[in-house]
Design a protein around this motif. Structure first.
Motif, short mmCIF file in Angstrom:
data_model
loop_
_atom_site.label_atom_id
_atom_site.label_comp_id
_atom_site.label_asym_id
_atom_site.label_seq_id
_atom_site.Cartn_x
_atom_site.Cartn_y
_atom_site.Cartn_z
N VAL A 158 0.95 -1.12 -0.03
CA VAL A 158 0.04 -0.05 0.06
C VAL A 158 0.77 1.12 0.06
O VAL A 158 1.93 1.33 0.85
N GLY A 159 0.81 2.21 -0.72
CA GLY A 159 1.33 3.43 -1.04
C GLY A 159 2.34 3.31 -2.42
O GLY A 159 2.91 4.40 -2.33
N ASP A 160 2.60 2.24 -2.89
CA ASP A 160 3.53 1.92 -3.72
C ASP A 160 2.81 3.06 -4.93
O ASP A 160 1.75 2.80 -5.27
N SER A 161 3.80 3.64 -5.65
CA SER A 161 3.40 4.40 -7.05
C SER A 161 3.81 3.55 -8.22
O SER A 161 4.98 2.79 -8.24
N ILE A 162 2.92 3.44 -8.92
CA ILE A 162 3.07 2.54 -10.16
C ILE A 162 2.65 3.22 -11.35
O ILE A 162 1.85 4.41 -11.32
N ILE A 163 3.26 2.81 -12.49
CA ILE A 163 2.86 3.42 -13.77
C ILE A 163 2.18 2.21 -14.63
O ILE A 163 2.56 1.14 -14.73
N VAL A 191 -1.12 2.60 -5.09
CA VAL A 191 -1.58 1.24 -4.70
C VAL A 191 -2.40 1.79 -3.33
O VAL A 191 -1.81 2.09 -2.68
N THR A 192 -3.61 1.07 -3.11
CA THR A 192 -4.34 1.67 -2.05
C THR A 192 -4.64 0.14 -1.29
O THR A 192 -4.99 0.21 -0.06
N SER A 193 -4.88 -0.83 -2.09
CA SER A 193 -5.04 -2.04 -1.41
C SER A 193 -4.35 -3.40 -2.05
O SER A 193 -4.23 -3.33 -3.38
N VAL A 194 -3.93 -4.33 -1.15
CA VAL A 194 -3.10 -5.45 -1.88
C VAL A 194 -4.00 -6.67 -1.28
O VAL A 194 -4.39 -6.92 -0.25
N VAL A 251 -5.66 3.71 -7.22
CA VAL A 251 -6.26 5.07 -7.41
C VAL A 251 -5.48 6.23 -8.22
O VAL A 251 -4.21 5.90 -8.18
N THR A 252 -6.21 6.88 -9.05
CA THR A 252 -5.89 7.71 -10.02
C THR A 252 -5.77 9.30 -9.15
O THR A 252 -6.23 9.13 -8.13
N ARG A 253 -5.08 9.86 -9.97
CA ARG A 253 -5.02 11.40 -9.27
C ARG A 253 -6.38 12.20 -9.27
O ARG A 253 -6.53 12.61 -8.24
#
Length: 100
Positions: free
Chosen positions: A6-11, A47-50, A59-61
């Motif tokens: 949770v909190g990871d930034s992804i592309i 990422v908000t949930s695994v 979640v998007t911007r």
């Protein structure tokens, strides 16, 4: 398989097709008759949930949520330099929201 927290930034490298690609389109090529183009647009999500079923919620911007399989080949973790260069395109932590 990639590990997410949770909190990871992804592309997310989203494939698209249209008659006119936007300015952020990359890997652009014309389809068979040249009337449409196929291309990829990078989306910057957090990422908000695994989930235990092999999916992650992101979640998007703008606050939209998506459920993605962790083995989706279009997902990559954002490296620190990518996070720095594209910091305005990643979602920020939500402010405290009050409902009346």
């Amino acid at each position: 398989m990639m590990q997410f927290r949770v909190g990871d930034s992804i592309i997310y490298h989203k494939p698209k097709s249209s008659v006119s690609p936007g300015p952020r389109a990359r890997q652009v090529y014309a389809l068979e008759h040249g009337e449409h183009y196929h291309y990829v647009v990078d989306k910057f999500w957090k990422v908000t949930s695994v989930n235990g079923d092999g999916t992650i919620e992101v979640v998007t911007r703008t606050g939209k949520k998506h459920l993605l399989p962790v083995n989706d080949p279009n997902i990559s973790k954002a490296h620190p330099l990518q996070q720095l260069f594209h910091r305005k395109r990643f979602p920020t932590e939500p402010e405290h929201r009050f409902s009346f």
